[in-house]
Design an enzyme around this catalytic site. Structure first.
Site, short mmCIF file in Angstrom:
data_model
loop_
_atom_site.label_atom_id
_atom_site.label_comp_id
_atom_site.label_asym_id
_atom_site.label_seq_id
_atom_site.Cartn_x
_atom_site.Cartn_y
_atom_site.Cartn_z
N ASN A 7 8.27 -8.73 13.00
CA ASN A 7 8.73 -7.68 12.10
C ASN A 7 8.56 -6.33 12.82
O ASN A 7 7.44 -5.96 13.18
CB ASN A 7 7.91 -7.71 10.81
CG ASN A 7 8.44 -6.76 9.75
OD1 ASN A 7 8.79 -5.63 10.06
ND2 ASN A 7 8.48 -7.19 8.51
N HIS A 43 12.68 -5.02 7.24
CA HIS A 43 12.59 -4.85 5.78
C HIS A 43 13.04 -3.43 5.46
O HIS A 43 12.22 -2.53 5.33
CB HIS A 43 11.15 -5.09 5.31
CG HIS A 43 10.99 -5.14 3.83
ND1 HIS A 43 10.07 -5.95 3.21
CD2 HIS A 43 11.62 -4.48 2.82
CE1 HIS A 43 10.13 -5.78 1.90
NE2 HIS A 43 11.08 -4.89 1.64
N ARG A 45 13.86 -0.42 3.35
CA ARG A 45 13.60 0.04 1.98
C ARG A 45 14.51 1.22 1.65
O ARG A 45 15.01 1.90 2.54
CB ARG A 45 12.12 0.41 1.83
CG ARG A 45 11.19 -0.81 1.79
CD ARG A 45 9.76 -0.41 1.48
NE ARG A 45 8.95 -1.57 1.10
CZ ARG A 45 8.28 -2.34 1.96
NH1 ARG A 45 8.33 -2.07 3.25
NH2 ARG A 45 7.58 -3.37 1.53
N HIS A 50 10.79 3.47 7.24
CA HIS A 50 10.63 2.84 8.55
C HIS A 50 12.00 2.40 9.06
O HIS A 50 12.69 3.19 9.70
CB HIS A 50 9.60 1.70 8.54
CG HIS A 50 9.53 0.90 7.27
ND1 HIS A 50 10.58 0.15 6.81
CD2 HIS A 50 8.52 0.73 6.39
CE1 HIS A 50 10.22 -0.47 5.71
NE2 HIS A 50 8.98 -0.13 5.41
N GLU A 70 14.71 -8.82 5.08
CA GLU A 70 14.01 -9.04 3.83
C GLU A 70 14.02 -7.78 2.99
O GLU A 70 14.12 -6.67 3.50
CB GLU A 70 12.57 -9.51 4.10
CG GLU A 70 11.72 -8.54 4.89
CD GLU A 70 10.33 -9.08 5.16
OE1 GLU A 70 10.16 -10.32 5.25
OE2 GLU A 70 9.40 -8.26 5.29
N THR A 100 3.63 -1.72 0.43
CA THR A 100 3.91 -2.95 1.16
C THR A 100 4.01 -4.09 0.15
O THR A 100 3.58 -3.95 -1.00
CB THR A 100 2.79 -3.24 2.19
OG1 THR A 100 3.18 -4.36 2.99
CG2 THR A 100 1.46 -3.52 1.51
N HIS A 190 2.56 -12.13 5.81
CA HIS A 190 1.77 -11.02 5.30
C HIS A 190 0.31 -11.19 5.71
O HIS A 190 -0.36 -12.13 5.29
CB HIS A 190 1.86 -10.84 3.78
CG HIS A 190 1.62 -9.41 3.37
ND1 HIS A 190 2.61 -8.47 3.31
CD2 HIS A 190 0.49 -8.76 3.04
CE1 HIS A 190 2.12 -7.30 2.93
NE2 HIS A 190 0.81 -7.46 2.77
N GLY A 213 4.18 -8.53 11.40
CA GLY A 213 4.48 -7.17 11.84
C GLY A 213 3.24 -6.34 12.11
O GLY A 213 2.90 -6.06 13.25
#
Length: 237
Positions: A7, A43, A45, A50, A70, A100, A190, A213
């Site tokens: 990630n 990911h 958002r 990021h 994701e 997160t 995770h 990640g």
């Protein structure tokens, strides 16, 4: 063997903190694959704190392994994924302002919604994974929604592993075995790291993929990218 998907969100976080293009997210992804990573995860958002939308388009032709996108399947995310058509989409129930990911889907409550989403993505030729807590009921309803895989949220595993490794594994066994018994692919992600990763995949060798990640990027600061990838892959043998 379990595949390693890197990630790259935290690389983008560091870049965004200063502006410009240092570190270069696309170069990092290329090098990660060159050194043995078998996938790249992003990911994106809504606030683009990021990974940015443009990053996803830039990464698409550079990912020669498997591209995993994701996120929360709000309409802009759904449109982005169906346009990019990655190898895999992972559906995560994040709030827009969430720091997160910290929980999985209630797949029973949201069965109708998830079924519609899964159908849409699979019609586009995208493998679908649903992010769930380690609850066999949630795994069962992910299967009913038509998902190809589940991704077990391993935050609680990592936290408990520090105190009682066996209890941490036992907490995940019912959900992991349910996925296996249903013929549902199983990913995990995770807070997995060099300390707790090997035990997880040895306990559940049918784990198809781990997405890592934060810990991996942090290890790169101490070890360098090539050595970090080597050590994570050694945990997956």
């Amino acid at each position: 063997m379990t595949r390693l998907s890197v990630n790259v969100n935290k690389v983008a976080t560091l870049r965004n903190a200063r502006g410009g293009n240092t570190p270069d997210v696309e170069l990092f992804a290329r090098k990660a694959q060159e050194y043995g990573a078998e996938g790249i995860t992003v990911h994106p958002r809504p606030d683009e704190r990021h990974i940015r939308r443009e990053d996803v388009f830039l990464l698409k032709p550079l990912v020669t392994t498997e591209f995993n996108i994701e996120g929360n399947p709000q309409p802009p995310f759904v449109d982005l994924v169906t346009e990019i058509r990655p190898a895999q989409v992972t559906l995560v129930p994040d709030a827009e302002d969430q720091l997160t990911s910290n929980h999985g889907w209630d797949t029973r409550t949201h069965l109708a919604k998830l079924t519609t989403l899964v159908r849409k993505f699979k019609q586009a030729g995208i493998r679908v994974s649903i992010f769930v807590d380690p609850d066999p009921v949630m795994v069962e309803y992910a299967k009913k929604a038509g998902a190809d895989r589940v991704e077990l949220y391993t935050g609680p595993y990592a936290e408990l592993y520090e105190k009682d490794p066996q209890q941490a594994l036992d907490m995940y066994r019912p959900a992991a075995e349910k996925a296996r018994d249903l013929g549902l692919g199983m990913n995990a992600g995770h807070d997995l790291n060099l300390h707790n990763l090997r035990a997880f995949v040895q306990a559940f060798p049918w784990t198809a993929e781990v997405s890592i990640g934060q810990a991996l990027i942090a290890d790169c600061l101490y070890l360098g990218l090539e050595e970090t990838i080597r050590r994570y892959k050694a945990c997956l043998i």
